[in-house]
Design an enzyme around this catalytic site. Sequence first.
Site, short mmCIF file in Angstrom:
data_model
loop_
_atom_site.label_atom_id
_atom_site.label_comp_id
_atom_site.label_asym_id
_atom_site.label_seq_id
_atom_site.Cartn_x
_atom_site.Cartn_y
_atom_site.Cartn_z
N GLU B 124 0.86 -1.19 0.00
CA GLU B 124 0.00 0.00 0.00
C GLU B 124 0.89 1.23 0.00
O GLU B 124 2.11 1.12 0.21
CB GLU B 124 -0.90 -0.02 1.24
CG GLU B 124 -1.82 -1.24 1.29
CD GLU B 124 -2.74 -1.24 2.50
OE1 GLU B 124 -2.61 -0.33 3.35
OE2 GLU B 124 -3.59 -2.14 2.57
N THR B 155 1.85 -5.44 -9.58
CA THR B 155 2.33 -5.91 -10.88
C THR B 155 1.17 -6.45 -11.71
O THR B 155 0.35 -7.22 -11.19
CB THR B 155 3.39 -7.02 -10.67
OG1 THR B 155 4.52 -6.44 -10.02
CG2 THR B 155 3.81 -7.64 -11.99
N GLU B 357 9.09 -8.87 -2.99
CA GLU B 357 8.89 -10.15 -2.30
C GLU B 357 9.82 -10.29 -1.10
O GLU B 357 10.38 -11.36 -0.85
CB GLU B 357 9.06 -11.33 -3.27
CG GLU B 357 7.76 -11.85 -3.84
CD GLU B 357 7.10 -10.84 -4.78
OE1 GLU B 357 7.82 -9.98 -5.34
OE2 GLU B 357 5.88 -10.89 -4.94
#
Lengths: 80, 377
Positions: B124, B155, B357
């Site tokens: 966010e 993405t 990630e």
Amino acid sequence: MDTTARILSFITNRFPQAEITDTEDIFSLGYINSLFAMELVMFIEKEFTVTIPNDELRIDNFRTAKAMTELVDGLRSAVV
Amino acid sequence: MTQQLAPAIDRAHARSFVDSEIRPHADAWDRAGRIPEELLDRIAAAGLWAPFLPAALGGSGIDMVTLGEIHEEVGRGCSSVRSLLTVHTMLSWALQRFGTDAQIQQWGPELAAGRTLGAFCLSEPGAGSDTAAITTTAVPHKGGWLLNGVKKWTTNGQRADLLLVFAKGPASTIALLVPSSAPGVLVNPIDDMLGTRSSMLAEIAFSDVELGPEALLGPSGFASGMVLTGTLDLGRYSVAAGSVGIIQACIDACADYAAQRRVGGTPLRDLPLIQAKLSDMVTDVRAARLLLAEAGRLKDRGDAATIMATWIAKYFASTAAARHASEAVQIHGANGCSPEFPVGRFYRDAKVMEIIEGSTEIQRMTIAAEAYRKWEP
């Protein structure tokens, strides 16, 4: 090694400083995060050749080694 | 009459596809800031969107080691395309692992065929690695859920059909399957990023989005965090694979350039300092590939050790990719800074791998815990 001992062994292998009994609430020890929760579920599924359905992924089923043993026993008997 | 057999979905198949359909165009897509629709269709025709899904759903049932090899090959060609595969993989895996039979039957064949493309909505404007800080909410509403909040850096958010949205639920973070066409979903493209420039990022606002009870993916309560953990694990695995692909692409580009470019009449390839850079690339790509394969083998065995193995593979591969992409630009000199050679793209894309990630810093904090575990060979 019986089911409870194998579960306790997995937990203490991850947290060697932990001294836990089969009825001790592992969540009260402050070790559990989502990463370990995932590892714990994967361990149980592989070690005991069971699949834990979503509705069994409740905190009470994982609170103690004894509770996890009962979960495994229940899933095994359901398969048989 | 001869019957044409479908190609095996493996590294060789992916390599051939990447070399013919992706590599020749990746720089142009990078400049255009998007992947053309035709390529998305070709990925579907090649069976590469979610080949780990079972044949019953239209997948190929490939193992995780092979999936890693495929994502490496795609990452070698274009990190933006690999990013699209990553988020589609994350959603597809989460559905397969945590979905109800009805959810799997509704979405599984769509995802396997690439008719529905997935995206992963966690970050966010005010929360990235700090996932506990997300402010998007899902509250019980008319027997289902009411979703409000803003997600950023999604993405394929510009193109995806189905969003896996993480939100604060009544007791903990929960995962919701949200069609991007749902009323109240507003997609704002994010352009001109440093790297993975054609991965079609978006900021997505959810304003009073009404969802049925079937939107909830996986358990709520204590175990809901596992949906996020498991999904990020797959994302990390794919990013590790893509990072291996970037290193290999650097080697390919540098070996070619160093063989042709001469300095003082001597080919670059004969200069010891250039050889030192190439030897480090060759060594690290093998090490990263082995770490990736080990993580994949553990996934295929259902071994819990795969989660830490994947952290380590991603940490090693992404930092090595950033290091070697920088050296690849250095070997190319001014040419490396020009759009005439792909290494500038590798350099920009590799930097992104150190952030997504799980940033390098978060990985190091997590991996340090390994030092305190009992080691079992």
